[in-house]
Design an enzyme around this catalytic site. Structure first.
Site, PDB file in Angstrom:
ATOM      1  N   ILE A  55       0.741  -1.213   0.002  1.00 32.74           N
ATOM      2  CA  ILE A  55      -0.164   0.044   0.007  1.00 32.74           C
ATOM      3  C   ILE A  55       0.891   1.285   0.049  1.00 32.74           C
ATOM      4  CG2 ILE A  55      -1.785   1.343   0.982  1.00 32.74           C
ATOM      5  CD1 ILE A  55      -2.597  -1.279   2.474  1.00 32.74           C
ATOM      6  N   PRO A  56       1.295   1.496  -1.233  1.00 34.79           N
ATOM      7  CA  PRO A  56       2.343   2.780  -1.166  1.00 34.79           C
ATOM      8  C   PRO A  56       1.142   4.008  -0.975  1.00 34.79           C
ATOM      9  CG  PRO A  56       2.143   1.875  -3.413  1.00 34.79           C
ATOM     10  CD  PRO A  56       1.299   0.907  -2.464  1.00 34.79           C
ATOM     11  N   HIS A  57       1.635   4.923  -0.118  1.00 39.63           N
ATOM     12  CA  HIS A  57       0.932   6.105   0.108  1.00 39.63           C
ATOM     13  C   HIS A  57       1.593   7.343   0.610  1.00 39.63           C
ATOM     14  CE1 HIS A  57       1.923   3.895   3.906  1.00 39.63           C
ATOM     15  NE2 HIS A  57       2.052   5.192   4.555  1.00 39.63           N
ATOM     16  N   CYS A  58       1.092   8.453   0.471  1.00 37.18           N
ATOM     17  CA  CYS A  58       1.675   9.711   0.933  1.00 37.18           C
ATOM     18  C   CYS A  58       0.559  11.098   0.701  1.00 37.18           C
ATOM     19  CB  CYS A  58       2.710  10.075  -0.493  1.00 37.18           C
ATOM     20  SG  CYS A  58       1.774  10.381  -1.861  1.00 37.18           S
TER      21      CYS A  58
END
Length: 156
Positions: free
Chosen positions: A65-68
């Site tokens: 879950i790449p997130h930013c």
């Protein structure tokens, strides 16, 4: 909160050739920016990469879950891809990843972003749910599997 509140069919792809972690993140950034023109693919990509430098967002069990957080984002936005072949995402269990669910939130987002992220992570480790995602063979089927009423609520 239901997944369809931050994911739509235009940001859901099945059978993507990811090749590498960096290329997969680039695909996700482009997918989001193509659907939301006010957001820059380069800004999203760089924000994802900066977050990955803090530690991999590979949860394990083939999921990342790449997130930013990013400026110009007006609410939580998701993108989901199912890779044609698993890739190394430096996951905590060392296993390759085939399901990648990206999340971006406004720069000024409060703790609700973290609650959504946590709830999504809990949902993605449910084997019944992820099996449905993995069995999907088209973009539409993947979107429907991700957002079906009985399966897509995340408790925030």
């Amino acid at each position: 909160m239901e997944i369809k509140t931050f994911l739509n069919s235009r940001r859901t792809l099945c059978g993507v050739e990811g090749i590498s972690k960096k290329r997969t993140i680039e695909i996700l950034a482009n997918l989001i920016a193509e659907d939301i023109p006010s957001l820059s693919a380069d800004d999203i990509f760089l924000s994802f990469i900066a977050r990955e430098k803090l530690g991999s967002t590979g949860l394990g069990q083939g999921i990342a879950i790449p997130h930013c957080r990013i400026s110009n984002c007006i609410g939580t936005v998701g993108a989901l891809i199912k890779l044609d072949k698993p890739i190394d995402f430096e996951a905590i269990d060392g296993k390759p990843v085939d399901l990648v669910f990206a999340l971006i939130a406004p720069e000024e987002a409060d703790d609700s972003h973290l609650q959504t992220l946590s709830a999504l992570a809990e949902k993605l480790i449910e084997s019944e749910y992820t099996n449905k995602l993995r069995q999907s063979e088209t973009n539409e089927a993947l979107y429907l599997a991700a957002t079906s009423q009985q399966d897509s609520a995340v408790n925030t």
